[in-house]
Design a protein around this motif. Sequence first.
Motif, PDB file in Angstrom:
ATOM      1  N   VAL A   1       1.183  -1.136   0.513  1.00  0.00           N
ATOM      2  CA  VAL A   1      -0.072  -0.285   0.260  1.00  0.00           C
ATOM      3  C   VAL A   1       1.026   1.180  -0.098  1.00  0.00           C
ATOM      4  O   VAL A   1       0.620   2.360  -0.795  1.00  0.00           O
ATOM      5  CB  VAL A   1      -1.085  -0.183   0.897  1.00  0.00           C
ATOM      6  N   MET A   2       2.214   1.179   1.009  1.00  0.00           N
ATOM      7  CA  MET A   2       3.083   2.611   0.926  1.00  0.00           C
ATOM      8  C   MET A   2       3.589   2.638   0.257  1.00  0.00           C
ATOM      9  O   MET A   2       3.353   4.276  -0.892  1.00  0.00           O
ATOM     10  CB  MET A   2       4.082   2.419   2.391  1.00  0.00           C
ATOM     11  N   TYR A   3       4.006   1.773  -0.968  1.00  0.00           N
ATOM     12  CA  TYR A   3       5.052   1.457  -1.960  1.00  0.00           C
ATOM     13  C   TYR A   3       3.974   2.810  -2.989  1.00  0.00           C
ATOM     14  O   TYR A   3       4.376   3.291  -4.398  1.00  0.00           O
ATOM     15  CB  TYR A   3       5.347  -0.213  -2.856  1.00  0.00           C
ATOM     16  N   GLY A   4       3.136   1.618  -3.151  1.00  0.00           N
ATOM     17  CA  GLY A   4       2.224   2.655  -4.507  1.00  0.00           C
ATOM     18  C   GLY A   4       1.844   4.148  -4.019  1.00  0.00           C
ATOM     19  O   GLY A   4       1.473   4.654  -5.277  1.00  0.00           O
ATOM     20  N   VAL A   5       2.617   4.833  -3.199  1.00  0.00           N
ATOM     21  CA  VAL A   5       1.908   5.965  -2.789  1.00  0.00           C
ATOM     22  C   VAL A   5       3.463   6.887  -2.678  1.00  0.00           C
ATOM     23  O   VAL A   5       3.108   7.320  -2.749  1.00  0.00           O
ATOM     24  CB  VAL A   5       0.687   6.477  -1.823  1.00  0.00           C
ATOM     25  N   GLY A   6       4.859   6.245  -2.963  1.00  0.00           N
ATOM     26  CA  GLY A   6       5.417   6.717  -3.236  1.00  0.00           C
ATOM     27  C   GLY A   6       6.125   6.809  -1.730  1.00  0.00           C
ATOM     28  O   GLY A   6       6.935   7.870  -1.450  1.00  0.00           O
ATOM     29  N   ILE A   7       5.733   5.952  -0.905  1.00  0.00           N
ATOM     30  CA  ILE A   7       6.292   5.913   0.359  1.00  0.00           C
ATOM     31  C   ILE A   7       7.110   4.515   1.037  1.00  0.00           C
ATOM     32  O   ILE A   7       6.068   3.604   0.664  1.00  0.00           O
ATOM     33  CB  ILE A   7       4.814   5.874   1.880  1.00  0.00           C
ATOM     34  N   ARG A   8       8.257   4.647   1.866  1.00  0.00           N
ATOM     35  CA  ARG A   8       8.830   3.405   2.254  1.00  0.00           C
ATOM     36  C   ARG A   8       9.158   2.647   3.605  1.00  0.00           C
ATOM     37  O   ARG A   8       8.514   3.712   4.569  1.00  0.00           O
ATOM     38  CB  ARG A   8      10.426   3.601   2.343  1.00  0.00           C
ATOM     39  N   LEU A   9       7.721   1.599   4.003  1.00  0.00           N
ATOM     40  CA  LEU A   9       7.824   1.166   4.826  1.00  0.00           C
ATOM     41  C   LEU A   9       8.831   1.198   5.888  1.00  0.00           C
ATOM     42  O   LEU A   9       9.286  -0.182   5.945  1.00  0.00           O
ATOM     43  CB  LEU A   9       6.740   0.566   4.817  1.00  0.00           C
ATOM     44  N   VAL A  10       9.565   2.177   7.152  1.00  0.00           N
ATOM     45  CA  VAL A  10      10.910   1.521   7.220  1.00  0.00           C
ATOM     46  C   VAL A  10      11.044   0.169   8.503  1.00  0.00           C
ATOM     47  O   VAL A  10      10.963  -0.549   8.502  1.00  0.00           O
ATOM     48  CB  VAL A  10      11.080   2.604   8.369  1.00  0.00           C
ATOM     49  N   ASP A  11       9.787   0.970   9.252  1.00  0.00           N
ATOM     50  CA  ASP A  11       9.020  -0.084  10.517  1.00  0.00           C
ATOM     51  C   ASP A  11       8.128   0.097  11.145  1.00  0.00           C
ATOM     52  O   ASP A  11       7.322   1.323  10.199  1.00  0.00           O
ATOM     53  CB  ASP A  11       9.848  -0.235  11.566  1.00  0.00           C
ATOM     54  N   PHE A  12       7.461  -1.109  11.318  1.00  0.00           N
ATOM     55  CA  PHE A  12       5.938  -0.478  12.338  1.00  0.00           C
ATOM     56  C   PHE A  12       5.670  -1.701  13.513  1.00  0.00           C
ATOM     57  O   PHE A  12       6.608  -2.217  13.821  1.00  0.00           O
ATOM     58  CB  PHE A  12       4.822  -0.863  11.555  1.00  0.00           C
ATOM     59  N   LYS A  13       4.970  -1.515  14.894  1.00  0.00           N
ATOM     60  CA  LYS A  13       4.463  -1.945  15.269  1.00  0.00           C
ATOM     61  C   LYS A  13       3.402  -2.525  14.851  1.00  0.00           C
ATOM     62  O   LYS A  13       2.298  -1.051  15.128  1.00  0.00           O
ATOM     63  CB  LYS A  13       4.720  -1.185  16.626  1.00  0.00           C
ATOM     64  N   ILE A  14       2.803  -3.238  16.005  1.00  0.00           N
ATOM     65  CA  ILE A  14       1.591  -3.496  15.878  1.00  0.00           C
ATOM     66  C   ILE A  14       1.412  -4.155  17.843  1.00  0.00           C
ATOM     67  O   ILE A  14       2.315  -4.677  18.116  1.00  0.00           O
ATOM     68  CB  ILE A  14       0.852  -4.539  15.308  1.00  0.00           C
ATOM     69  N   GLU A  15      -0.313  -4.523  17.667  1.00  0.00           N
ATOM     70  CA  GLU A  15      -0.019  -5.335  19.101  1.00  0.00           C
ATOM     71  C   GLU A  15      -1.532  -6.522  19.090  1.00  0.00           C
ATOM     72  O   GLU A  15      -1.633  -6.214  17.186  1.00  0.00           O
ATOM     73  CB  GLU A  15      -0.600  -3.918  20.009  1.00  0.00           C
ATOM     74  N   ILE A  16      -1.042  -7.286  18.685  1.00  0.00           N
ATOM     75  CA  ILE A  16      -2.478  -8.431  18.783  1.00  0.00           C
ATOM     76  C   ILE A  16      -3.151  -9.040  20.050  1.00  0.00           C
ATOM     77  O   ILE A  16      -2.966  -8.807  20.911  1.00  0.00           O
ATOM     78  CB  ILE A  16      -1.188  -9.484  18.480  1.00  0.00           C
ATOM     79  N   GLY A  17      -4.175  -9.285  19.718  1.00  0.00           N
ATOM     80  CA  GLY A  17      -5.361  -9.762  20.569  1.00  0.00           C
ATOM     81  C   GLY A  17      -5.762 -10.878  20.374  1.00  0.00           C
ATOM     82  O   GLY A  17      -5.722 -11.451  19.607  1.00  0.00           O
ATOM     83  N   ARG A  18      -6.152 -11.165  21.319  1.00  0.00           N
ATOM     84  CA  ARG A  18      -6.817 -12.919  21.634  1.00  0.00           C
ATOM     85  C   ARG A  18      -8.730 -12.102  21.604  1.00  0.00           C
ATOM     86  O   ARG A  18      -9.112 -12.123  22.262  1.00  0.00           O
ATOM     87  CB  ARG A  18      -6.672 -13.933  22.710  1.00  0.00           C
ATOM     88  N   VAL A  19      -8.647 -13.294  21.040  1.00  0.00           N
ATOM     89  CA  VAL A  19     -10.717 -13.260  20.764  1.00  0.00           C
ATOM     90  C   VAL A  19     -11.131 -14.408  20.853  1.00  0.00           C
ATOM     91  O   VAL A  19     -10.513 -15.537  20.666  1.00  0.00           O
ATOM     92  CB  VAL A  19     -11.877 -12.457  19.570  1.00  0.00           C
ATOM     93  N   TRP A  20     -12.748 -14.730  22.070  1.00  0.00           N
ATOM     94  CA  TRP A  20     -12.876 -15.536  21.953  1.00  0.00           C
ATOM     95  C   TRP A  20     -13.530 -15.960  21.163  1.00  0.00           C
ATOM     96  O   TRP A  20     -14.772 -15.543  20.840  1.00  0.00           O
ATOM     97  CB  TRP A  20     -12.773 -16.423  23.490  1.00  0.00           C
ATOM     98  N   GLU A  21     -14.058 -17.888  20.139  1.00  0.00           N
ATOM     99  CA  GLU A  21     -15.254 -17.811  19.652  1.00  0.00           C
ATOM    100  C   GLU A  21     -15.241 -18.951  20.117  1.00  0.00           C
ATOM    101  O   GLU A  21     -14.577 -20.227  19.879  1.00  0.00           O
ATOM    102  CB  GLU A  21     -15.086 -18.006  18.207  1.00  0.00           C
ATOM    103  N   GLY A  22     -16.290 -18.873  21.091  1.00  0.00           N
ATOM    104  CA  GLY A  22     -17.056 -20.221  21.701  1.00  0.00           C
ATOM    105  C   GLY A  22     -15.834 -21.101  21.998  1.00  0.00           C
ATOM    106  O   GLY A  22     -15.093 -19.652  23.271  1.00  0.00           O
ATOM    107  N   ASP A  23     -15.111 -22.652  22.210  1.00  0.00           N
ATOM    108  CA  ASP A  23     -13.871 -23.116  22.974  1.00  0.00           C
ATOM    109  C   ASP A  23     -12.961 -21.953  22.297  1.00  0.00           C
ATOM    110  O   ASP A  23     -11.632 -22.627  22.672  1.00  0.00           O
ATOM    111  CB  ASP A  23     -14.372 -24.401  22.793  1.00  0.00           C
TER     112      ASP A  23
END
Length: 253
Positions: free
Chosen positions: A165-187
């Motif tokens: 997505v970034m390359y398409g608009v002339g931007i280099r994605l150097v690094d990033f941070k995400i957070e991840i969560g747990r969701v429960w669907e039944g068991d």
Amino acid sequence: MARRKKVYEGKAKILYEGPEPGTLVQYFKDDATAFNAEKKDVIEGKGVLNNRLSEFFMNGLNAVGVPTHFLKRLNMREQLIRSCEIIPLEVIVRNVAAGTMSKRLGIPEGERLPRPIIEFCLKDDNLGDPLVAEEHIIAFGWASQQDLDDMIALALRVNDFMCGVMYGVGIRLVDFKIEIGRVWEGDFQRLVIADEISPDSCRLWDIETNEKLDKDVFRRDLGSLTDAYTEVARRLGVMPANSAPLGKPTLVN
Ligand code: TYD
């Protein structure tokens, strides 16, 4: 009038109870912090931009089959999200050396890495979010081996999507941070991308000029943060060129 219940307040966002069980409302503040909140400011319009940009990235991820907590944007500063149990790790993906990796390992800023590198930091402000090894994560039970494998796979998918997505608009994605969560669907437990994806948690450099279009503008006093974020939003088509000035949002409730 009944006041809605605040569930959590962080440095850049507030979480309120959502309209239905299992949902939350995520409110984007204008507060900017860096260096573990040693540097602080209020930057008018930042929350509006991050709300829109995070909506754009999360919608895109959902559309390509990467599950996220995002349900829908509610207004200029708020979005409806699925509540999840946040895994207490910041997942960092790096494509180009910068920031703490350059400092720690002496790799010059801007050097392309041989492959995307994933790092984990423990979410603990008192300790300054220290880098931790997979051994620590398993031994101390912050995540299981299966969670870790799933988190790495998710992080790489987010990286591929975001780089494209970034390359398409002339931007280099150097690094990033995400957070991840747990969701429960039944068991069954499922991991989803949570928190936000915005220029607050990415390094984004113009491909031609290497101009910084991310929170380093604030960290390193390089100019106007809202101008940088507006440029990212404009290139992605997220903010129409003729939209209202960002400093004065009118739809906030
Ligand atoms: P990093 O270079 O480790 O730290 P710093 O931003 O302090 O120099 O950060 C790598 C990427 O992850 C960068 O885009 C910022 C983001 N990040 C956060 O958004 N929050 C955090 O708590 C950390 C550790 C990183």
